[in-house]
Design a protein around this motif. Structure first.
Motif, PDB file in Angstrom:
ATOM      1  N   ASP A   1      44.073  22.280  20.612  1.00 51.48           N
ATOM      2  CA  ASP A   1      45.008  22.186  20.579  1.00 51.48           C
ATOM      3  C   ASP A   1      45.453  20.436  20.114  1.00 51.48           C
ATOM      4  O   ASP A   1      46.318  20.455  19.190  1.00 51.48           O
ATOM      5  CB  ASP A   1      44.928  22.585  21.945  1.00 51.48           C
TER       6      ASP A   1
ATOM      7  N   ASP B   1      37.053  28.241  18.800  1.00 54.29           N
ATOM      8  CA  ASP B   1      38.695  28.149  18.910  1.00 54.29           C
ATOM      9  C   ASP B   1      39.235  28.053  17.180  1.00 54.29           C
ATOM     10  O   ASP B   1      40.082  28.630  17.149  1.00 54.29           O
ATOM     11  CB  ASP B   1      38.964  27.439  19.479  1.00 54.29           C
TER      12      ASP B   1
ATOM     13  N   CYS C   1      45.993  29.217  21.391  1.00 53.12           N
ATOM     14  CA  CYS C   1      44.539  29.962  21.894  1.00 53.12           C
ATOM     15  C   CYS C   1      44.579  31.107  22.465  1.00 53.12           C
ATOM     16  O   CYS C   1      44.963  31.616  23.054  1.00 53.12           O
ATOM     17  CB  CYS C   1      44.210  29.171  23.192  1.00 53.12           C
TER      18      CYS C   1
ATOM     19  N   THR D   1      40.784  32.423  22.540  1.00 51.54           N
ATOM     20  CA  THR D   1      39.902  32.281  23.231  1.00 51.54           C
ATOM     21  C   THR D   1      39.934  33.052  25.334  1.00 51.54           C
ATOM     22  O   THR D   1      38.405  33.675  25.077  1.00 51.54           O
ATOM     23  CB  THR D   1      38.702  31.308  23.204  1.00 51.54           C
TER      24      THR D   1
ATOM     25  N   GLU E   1      39.614  24.823  23.973  1.00 54.36           N
ATOM     26  CA  GLU E   1      41.443  25.375  23.660  1.00 54.36           C
ATOM     27  C   GLU E   1      41.939  24.138  23.774  1.00 54.36           C
ATOM     28  O   GLU E   1      42.236  23.550  22.612  1.00 54.36           O
ATOM     29  CB  GLU E   1      41.354  25.860  25.514  1.00 54.36           C
TER      30      GLU E   1
END
Lengths: 418, 536
Positions: free
Chosen positions: B363, B22, B375, B377, B359
């Motif tokens: 973040d 990520d 994000c 992914t 994620e």
């Protein structure tokens, strides 16, 4: 079907027992489900390499007295210290004559070269293999050849170990059109398949030419054991054509030379008048009092094998002579008494390479190798080979010896009864 | 190697790999450190179940919703790691059939498709299921290969600039006043030590995160929970089998690749044991007893091995007794929690939510680094899952069919890179799993393989019914030939590999498993003369 003796199991032990009985004029049958431990032989047979307490054995005949004190239930202890040496020599002579030439003596272990390049003590070594009396090679400079793409032999292991002892090693691979045919199928590059191409003179001679062209001024040539599955002169012929000493080293299974020995013994047994039932499996028996009266097999259905004496030579777990269930270990055919730890946690050591208790478990017998059922001896049933209790074939280096000596011991007990 | 990064991630399980990917996809310069190989902790020691969330529907709605969302996402982005098998929740005569309607309602409320089906229909769909079943519900469970998933994340993270160091153990977290500024590590292969610096260090160490936090001077109250599983020698079922009741021991049977898995047990273990888990005879017996209720044929199915993982359960911060355990995702911003800047712990959760954990963590990293990047992914497919497998198959027409299928199954669209070109490379190293010399060579060259166990994870060498009988020696030979190590280390590695296999086999070593072990011992100790005595 009526025989004097029926032997269940056609491996080294069953074959030697059958051979001895047949040559003494007994009408014998061997029931064999197929492969045996000879199919993954190292090319050598061990008699006694170490005592149960771990001390190294140089002279098995001398050491067997200490063994019988340490392990009174060991099959050798049952055979007896007095009989051990003579029986070992008889077994060696019989094997050499009927199964193919072997060298070695029960009075002094020699060493074989392992595929890992180390030396391991042993008793008899098949013709053509590297062997040493003192853990040192006879040559100072050798060339190692391997077939290109053959993964079951890794000469670098051997070269690195030999170099430690001051021997110069060169590595070569060989390739030829016949090998390409073997390689076409990805599962075929195994020792026995490659060996088959060298049954053909033309291919063996081509190998000789390749070696001759590449070997330089080495003193000897080492090869994996795959120089022909039918022929016995592979090593000699290469030596003659290259003009250098040639010797072979064991590969991962299958063992080409072991298979050849198995076949030779099988042939010798039939020559002596024995009947070999290949691909059949004994599945049931009838018993009256202290005697087995009939034996049933898969292929012969309700036609029983009837004999004066029965010999159980079905090996240990791998060949299903012993069967481990999650809470017990059994002898599946006759339901014989088995020596084993009751709790599963007592079967193993967490370290794979330590002595494993399960290796020492097996079928209980009396001194004359009679099987027992509920503590009662079965008068016409003898147990021989790897299925016996009381020894560790790897840690004590005695697997082949136990198979061979108990085979002859049981045969003698049968012959001496009359 | 550059020593300055934006982020250092400690832990090469699915979570760490997910965070690394990520970060990399959002342009954050990341370094991932793993003390062993990737996926060696809990990631590689679970069911490999692609949860639909149904298991949690009744007891934990939040987890159930997370699961079904991630389930659908993983089918898309990690198709080569996923098998869409579906799952059955069966009710047996001893269970309360009344639970079924409650279960179905809870599933639907969480957004999980749950179809009640006729018991006869269930047996037709899954003939291995217990024929005495009185109820069945079909849900979108599946199976997922945790190693392949982690590896694909690592490959993609590296492709986007992340650096990954396996066999690097963190010795120390470097601290300046109230801020973590980097780590001091040891390369476990060479013994060399080094320091790496970053603005943020992420603790993704699973149960080992407990000690990593300690090194940073903060306390996380973790509870190691051991879960044991058994692997069967062939694929018994094609649909995941669960019991329709409250979650309990040994009530999930998952098919995966060529095998089936039953698990798990659950017991608290002391921290001292987490590095060396042995499955006990009692655990084996319990797993087998309960497993046979799901699929009676397990009684006569060969067990390949037993293994155990450790779940990193985290006690809630407001409960010092540790009794109240959260099974959800736990992101700890230690700046807020402990006044320690530059340090984040991501833990709890499960394999299913690894991506979501990545994620959330990323973040938080972005927020701290003032980076404005979304994000991606959940939509960007992982390498291996980008191309249609049939198309890949056509490109590999020259490879023998079985080998081709095995290879595509294992590597997805990356199978092309693996494909053996010559007959010598096509020669099989491992017959059980159809692994060619070419595939072994590829893994050694391109996939960070340092020993035979690493190789097994990447290729399945030695994972079949023979458990490394002959293939281990062949592979060690290839490793040495490729210059991965010298022959002395090759032999030591072979010994370690066989011991590692035995660790899993000994608790279930009866029947054919014992036969195989006896044979392996004959070959390696007998014919080859291998011992565990260290060479002088």
């Amino acid at each position: 079907m009526k025989f004097d003796s029926v032997i269940i199991g056609g491996g080294l032990s069953g074959l030697l027992c059958g051979l001895r009985l047949a040559r003494a004029g007994r009408h014998c049958a061997i029931i064999s489900s197929g492969q045996s431990a000879l199919h993954f032989s190292s090319g050598s047979l061990d008699l006694l390499g170490a005592l149960p307490d771990g001390s190294v054995v140089e002279n098995p005949v001398e050491a067997v007295k200490a063994l019988s004190e340490q392990a009174p239930e060991h099959p050798y202890s049952k055979i007896g210290v007095e009989r051990f040496g003579a029986l070992a020599d008889e077994a060696a002579a019989l094997l050499s004559e009927a199964g193919g030439k072997v060298e070695g003596t029960s009075l002094q272990n020699h060493y074989r070269l392992t595929p890992m390049g180390t030396f391991k003590p042993t008793w008899l070594t098949m013709d053509g293999y590297v062997r040493s009396d003192n853990r040192v090679l006879a040559w100072k400079h050798v060339a190692l050849f391997n077939a290109e793409g053959f993964l079951d032999f890794y000469p670098q292991f051997i070269a690195d170990e030999l170099r430690k002892t001051g021997i110069e090693c060169e590595l070569h691979t060989f390739n030829m059109a016949a090998l390409e045919t073997v390689r076409r199928n990805p599962t075929e590059m195994r020792s026995s398949n490659i060996a088959r191409i060298f049954d053909c003179d033309e291919n063996l001679d081509e190998l000789a030419r390749i070696i001759k062209a590449e070997m330089g001024d080495c003193e000897a040539v080492l090869l994996p054991a795959l120089l022909g599955i039918e022929r016995t002169d592979g090593v000699a012929r290469l030596a003659e054509k290259t003009g250098r000493p040639v010797a072979i080293v064991a590969t991962l299974p299958p063992s080409v030379n072991g298979i050849r020995m198995q076949r030779a013994l099988h042939h010798a047994f039939e020559q002596a008048g024995g009947t070999y039932f290949l691909g059949d499996t004994a599945v049931g028996c009838e018993r009256q009092g202290d005697k087995i009266t009939a034996l049933y097999t898969v292929n012969h259905g309700n036609i029983p094998f009837v004999a004066d004496d029965y010999v159980l030579a079905t090996g240990s777990y791998f060949s299903r002579g012993l069967v481990a269930e999650h809470d017990c270990i059994k002898e599946p055919l006759f339901g014989l008494d088995v020596e084993a730890a009751a709790e599963r946690s007592g079967w193993y050591d967490r370290n794979f390479f330590e002595k494993q208790a399960f290796e020492g478990f097996g079928i209980k017998t009396d001194k004359t190798l009679h099987g027992l059922c509920g503590g009662e001896r079965i008068a016409n049933l003898y147990v021989v080979g790897a299925g016996l209790a009381g020894f560790n074939p790897l840690a004590e280096g005695c697997g082949a010896g136990v198979s061979m000596l108990t085979a002859l011991h049981a045969a003698d007990c049968i012959l001496n009864k009359q | 190697m550059n020593k300055q990064f934006d982020v250092i991630i400690i832990g090469g399980g699915a979570t760490g790999a997910g965070v690394a990917r990520d970060c990399a996809l959002r342009g954050i310069k990341a370094l991932l450190l793993e003390r062993l190989d990737i996926a060696t902790g809990a990631t590689g020691r679970n069911h490999g179940l692609l949860h639909s969330g149904a298991r949690y529907a009744v007891t934990d709605r939040e987890s159930a919703e997370e699961c079904i969302r991630e389930n659908m996402t993983l089918r898309r982005i990690a198709s080569h790691c996923v098998e869409e098998t579906d799952g059955l929740f069966i009710t047996l005569p001893e269970d309360d059939l009344g639970f079924q309607s409650k279960f179905v309602d809870a599933c639907r409320a969480a957004g999980i498709r749950a179809d009640v089906i006729d018991p006869k229909e269930a047996l037709r769909l899954e003939p291995s299921a217990n024929p005495q079943l009185i109820g069945a519900v079909r849900v979108p469970d599946g199976s997922i290969d945790p190693f392949r998933l982690t590896a694909a994340n690592i490959i993609d993270a590296k492709a986007h600039g992340a650096e990954v160091l396996t066999y690097h153990e963190v010795l120390e977290l470097l601290r300046e006043q109230d801020r973590i500024v980097g780590v001091r590590v040891i390369d476990r292969k060479s013994g060399e030590k080094a320091e790496y610096y970053a603005q943020i260090v992420v603790n993704a160490g699973g149960i080992w995160g407990h000690d990593i936090a300690k090194k940073a001077g903060v306390t996380i109250n973790m509870l190691p929970a051991k879960g044991s599983l058994l692997i069967f020698g062939h694929r018994v079922n094609n649909i995941v089998l669960n019991r329709c009741r409250k979650p309990a021991d040994a009530d999930i049977l998952v098919p995966g690749d060529t095998i089936s898995l039953i698990g798990t047990t659950s017991s608290k273990v002391p921290f001292e044991e987490v590095d060396n888990m042995y499955v006990t005879a009692d655990e084996v017996d319990l797993l087998l007893r309960e497993g046979m209720k799901l699929a009676p044929s397990l009684e006569h199915t060969r067990i390949l091995r037993a293994y155990a993982g450790v779940r990193p359960l985290v006690a809630s911060d407001d409960d010092p007794s540790g009794r109240s355990v959260s099974r959800g995702i736990v992101v700890l911003d230690h700046a807020k929690r402990d006044g320690l800047e530059g340090f984040i712990t991501i833990t709890g959760g499960k394999l299913m939510t690894y991506r979501l954990m990545g994620e959330w963590t990323t973040d938080l990293i972005c927020k701290k680094l003032n980076i404005n990047a979304a994000c991606v992914t959940a939509t960007e497919k992982l390498p291996g899952s980008r191309d249609d497998e049939r198309k890949v198959g056509r490109k590999l027409h020259a490879v023998p069919a079985m080998q081709r299928e095995s290879s595509i199954y294992r590597h997805g669209d990356m199978a092309e890179r693996v494909a053996a070109e010559t007959s010598a490379e096509r020669s099989l190293v491992c017959e059980c799993e159809e692994v060619s010399a070419g595939e072994v060579g590829y893994a050694i060259n391109a996939l960070d393989v340092h020993n035979l166990v690493d190789l097994r994870r990447r290729t399945r060498v030695g994972m079949g019914t023979c458990q490394g009988e002959l293939c281990a020696c062949r592979a060690a030979g290839i490793m040495a030939r490729k210059g991965k190590y010298c022959t002395r280390r090759a032999k030591a590695d072979l010994t370690d590999f066989l011991n590692e296999r035995w660790k899993g086999m000994s608790p279930v070593a009866w029947g054919d498993t014992l036969r195989e072990s006896e044979f392996t011992k004959w070959i390696y100790e007998g014919v080859c003369g291998l011992t565990n005595k260290k060479e002088e």
